[in-house]
Design a protein around this motif. Structure first.
Motif, PDB file in Angstrom:
ATOM      1  N   UNK A   1      14.039  10.441  14.037  1.00 17.28           N
ATOM      2  CA  UNK A   1      13.597  10.368  12.651  1.00 17.28           C
ATOM      3  C   UNK A   1      12.382   9.464  12.528  1.00 17.28           C
ATOM      4  N   UNK A   2      11.727   9.576  11.381  1.00 21.37           N
ATOM      5  CA  UNK A   2      10.447   8.907  11.174  1.00 21.37           C
ATOM      6  C   UNK A   2      10.370   8.398   9.744  1.00 21.37           C
ATOM      7  N   UNK A   3       9.784   7.229   9.578  1.00 23.26           N
ATOM      8  CA  UNK A   3       9.456   6.711   8.254  1.00 23.26           C
ATOM      9  C   UNK A   3       8.082   6.071   8.342  1.00 23.26           C
ATOM     10  N   UNK A   4       7.573   5.565   7.216  1.00 21.06           N
ATOM     11  CA  UNK A   4       6.267   4.904   7.260  1.00 21.06           C
ATOM     12  C   UNK A   4       6.318   3.587   8.019  1.00 21.06           C
ATOM     13  N   UNK A   5       7.536   3.067   8.217  1.00 24.51           N
ATOM     14  CA  UNK A   5       7.645   1.767   8.885  1.00 24.51           C
ATOM     15  C   UNK A   5       7.976   1.869  10.366  1.00 24.51           C
ATOM     16  N   UNK A   6       8.461   3.036  10.828  1.00 22.35           N
ATOM     17  CA  UNK A   6       8.842   3.101  12.230  1.00 22.35           C
ATOM     18  C   UNK A   6       9.412   4.446  12.641  1.00 22.35           C
ATOM     19  N   UNK A   7       9.880   4.508  13.880  1.00 18.90           N
ATOM     20  CA  UNK A   7      10.391   5.744  14.449  1.00 18.90           C
ATOM     21  C   UNK A   7      11.624   5.438  15.306  1.00 18.90           C
ATOM     22  N   UNK A   8      12.532   6.385  15.349  1.00 17.29           N
ATOM     23  CA  UNK A   8      13.693   6.299  16.222  1.00 17.29           C
ATOM     24  C   UNK A   8      13.603   7.437  17.228  1.00 17.29           C
ATOM     25  N   UNK A   9      13.651   7.102  18.539  1.00 17.45           N
ATOM     26  CA  UNK A   9      13.619   8.158  19.545  1.00 17.45           C
ATOM     27  C   UNK A   9      14.694   7.893  20.592  1.00 17.45           C
TER      28      UNK A   9
END
Length: 387
Positions: free
Chosen positions: A308-316
């Protein structure tokens, strides 16, 4: 088609010099509309609220008193005079009546609903409308969202360009909002440079998409005052019914808290309130991303599957853990041109969830405004695709 109020005002104006015709026309409206017409006539002429049978009773008593006055004085007496005399001398509902021409009163009432500078609704109108719309949403189990907007660095505009320029900016930003808003939406000036919107039938995700449209439109608005270009941005906070509360106070607080976060996260942001303390809206982002270590964090380039992605960061997801604090460079494909967007970040989470599978959370830093906007547009597209 004219409303009942418009029909009553028309009669009062059209038959101003002929009380017999006025009473006749008002009686026709009462026959057709019932007690509602009686209540509205009395409301317009006395500014007192009477409901149902009570309104009809008073209207019949006024007509009787009108006839008695004409007979006692042996001359024509205005129905308006009869109304005033009845409520001052007999019923005594009016102790200190204030007289004002109806067209003047209606004009004043109209302007009290609007903010003179921006053309948006006034705060008092907003508060009444919110109570009404929230009641409707509650009865019919519908969504409703509130957006608080605040112009960024507005004091600087006043200090550098003058207060008249500040007024111009407020007016133009309000025009942007009115141009984008839907027919059912209600926008108002809440105070100073803070604006607010009621979005009926609108859940939080849709409100976020809507607020992002306004934020981006304001950012790209061409504002020029006396030959000087003025750049302005806007921040927004969203609270929603019933997710953030079932009454006015908690919903407004949720929107205000979200706005506070937006202002303190760099401005030119829209944040939807989250009880989970998440600042930014997240969307699924199932793509392969290219990652490499930077600034002495010698990490071989790897390909990982993002979640997932947001303006503050990413989860991979990665097959190996990555040490907390590791600085990374990440390339994302998020724009229409499919040109990779390069971001830098730091690992703030490493969590094993299966054998040889680790969730890696990265917080972005030093994100340029244009890249942040690209991420915003990508998130909005993904949210729209869910609709």
């Amino acid at each position: 088609m004219k409303t009942l109020k418009e029909l009553i005002l028309f009669c009062l104006q059209e038959y101003n010099d002929n009380d017999d015709l006025l009473v006749e026309q008002l009686s026709k409206l009462i026959k057709h509309e019932g007690n509602q017409a009686c209540a509205l006539i009395l409301k317009i002429l006395t500014h007192i609220d009477f409901a149902g049978e009570k309104a009809r009773y008073y209207w019949e008593m006024i007509l009787k008193h009108h006839q008695e006055l004409k007979e006692a004085l042996d001359r024509d007496v205005s129905i308006r005079t009869a109304i005033c005399d009845y409520f001052c001398s007999i019923d005594v509902s009016l102790r200190n009546p204030k007289f004002i021409e109806i067209p003047v009163y209606e004009e004043n009432a109209k302007y009290s609903q609007y903010d003179f500078l921006t053309g948006l609704h006034s705060r008092s109108y907003f508060e009444k409308a919110l109570e009404k719309e929230l009641g409707r949403a509650s009865r019919h189990k519908m969504d409703l969202s509130i957006i608080f907007f605040d112009l960024d660095n507005f004091k600087r505009v006043n200090d550098v360009y003058g207060h008249q320029a500040g007024d111009y900016v407020l007016e133009k930003v309000s025009e942007v909002i009115m141009k984008i808003q839907r027919k059912e939406d209600i926008s108002a000036r809440y105070g100073g440079e803070e604006l607010v919107m009621i979005l009926p039938h609108t859940e939080k995700i849709k409100a976020y998409i809507f607020a992002e449209r306004i934020r981006e439109a304001v950012e790209h608005a061409h504002l020029e005052y006396k030959g000087k270009k003025i750049e302005i941005t806007i921040s927004g906070g969203i609270g929603s019914f019933p997710e953030d509360g079932k009454s006015i106070k908690p919903i407004l607080k949720a929107a205000d808290d979200a706005l506070y976060l937006a202002k303190n996260s760099g401005r030119n942001e829209v944040i939807a309130f989250s009880s989970e303390k998440r600042i930014y809206m997240r969307v699924d982002y199932v793509e392969e991303v290219s990652i490499v270590g930077i600034n002495g964090n010698y990490l071989s380039e790897l390909k990982a599957n993002s979640k997932n992605l947001s303006k503050s960061g990413i989860l991979f997801e990665n097959t190996e853990p990555i040490e907390l604090g590791t600085k990374l460079k990440i390339n994302l494909n998020i724009n229409d041109a499919q040109q990779p967007v390069e971001l830098t970040g730091v690992v703030v989470r490493t969590e094993a969830h299966e054998k040889d599978k680790y969730d890696i959370g990265v917080l972005f830093f030093n994100v340029e405004s244009n890249i942040k906007n690209e991420i915003s547009r990508y998130i909005v597209r993904q949210l729209n695709n869910k609709e």
